[in-house]
Scaffold this active site. Structure first.
Site, short mmCIF file in Angstrom:
data_model
loop_
_atom_site.label_atom_id
_atom_site.label_comp_id
_atom_site.label_asym_id
_atom_site.label_seq_id
_atom_site.Cartn_x
_atom_site.Cartn_y
_atom_site.Cartn_z
N HIS A 1 8.05 73.09 70.14
CA HIS A 1 8.92 72.88 71.30
C HIS A 1 9.70 74.15 71.60
O HIS A 1 10.37 74.70 70.74
CB HIS A 1 9.87 71.71 71.03
CG HIS A 1 10.71 71.36 72.20
ND1 HIS A 1 12.03 71.05 72.07
CD2 HIS A 1 10.42 71.28 73.52
CE1 HIS A 1 12.52 70.78 73.26
NE2 HIS A 1 11.56 70.91 74.16
N ASP B 1 -2.93 88.69 83.15
CA ASP B 1 -4.06 89.33 83.81
C ASP B 1 -4.56 90.51 82.98
O ASP B 1 -3.96 90.90 81.98
CB ASP B 1 -3.68 89.76 85.23
CG ASP B 1 -2.55 90.78 85.27
OD1 ASP B 1 -2.66 91.83 84.61
OD2 ASP B 1 -1.56 90.52 85.98
N HIS C 1 9.60 90.08 88.23
CA HIS C 1 8.50 90.54 87.39
C HIS C 1 8.97 91.35 86.19
O HIS C 1 8.41 91.23 85.09
CB HIS C 1 7.50 91.35 88.22
CG HIS C 1 6.23 91.62 87.50
ND1 HIS C 1 5.89 92.87 87.05
CD2 HIS C 1 5.22 90.80 87.13
CE1 HIS C 1 4.72 92.81 86.44
NE2 HIS C 1 4.29 91.57 86.47
N SER D 1 -0.26 87.33 88.86
CA SER D 1 -0.90 86.05 88.54
C SER D 1 -0.55 85.51 87.16
O SER D 1 -0.83 84.35 86.86
CB SER D 1 -2.42 86.19 88.65
OG SER D 1 -2.87 87.23 87.79
#
Length: 140
Positions: free
Chosen positions: A20, A28, A99, A122
């Site tokens: 957990h 990518d 990002h 992605s």
């Protein structure tokens, strides 16, 4: 010999070791991966396998409570973003982060799965959940 589910030994081990709140990153082909993070490299050729192709069977074996996605995906790869959203169960929280912060969080991963994906922004981070909730007294 394992008959079904994920057959890759390292990936199967990684899934079984998740607890957990643990983080599993699916990235990518060009994503920078720290050498001190366990990496399962599934990249084969440019574009294969795709991140979605990895996540779908992962969801059969791994309980997740949250997904982290780079917020830039909304503007840079909107079609891919919609496809990603469509594969996660409705009860899974989706969180968007910049990002640069995303890359920092990947460094905290229990493991990283490198794919052949070549779609910008992605990569995803899966946060482990639990399969039980509340009190259970059976067997006492």
């Amino acid at each position: 010999m394992k008959k079904n589910g994920i057959l890759n030994r390292e990936l199967s081990y990684l899934i079984a070791s998740m607890g957990h709140g643990d983080i599993l990153s699916i990235v990518d082909s060009g994503f920078p991966i720290s050498e001190d993070v366990f990496c399962v490299d599934l990249s084969l050729i440019a574009g294969k396998p795709k991140i979605v192709e990895i996540i779908i069977p992962l969801l059969e074996e791994l309980e997740i409570e949250k997904v982290l996605i780079a917020e830039e995906i909304k503007m840079i790869s909107p079609k891919y973003h919609q496809k990603l959203l469509s594969i996660f169960p409705k009860n899974v929280q989706i969180e968007y982060i910049p990002h640069e912060k995303f890359k920092d969080r990947v460094r905290e991963s229990k493991g990283v799965v490198r794919t052949g994906e070549q779609t910008s922004y992605s990569s995803v981070i899966l946060v482990g959940g639990v399969t039980y909730h509340g009190e259970k007294e059976e067997g006492l």
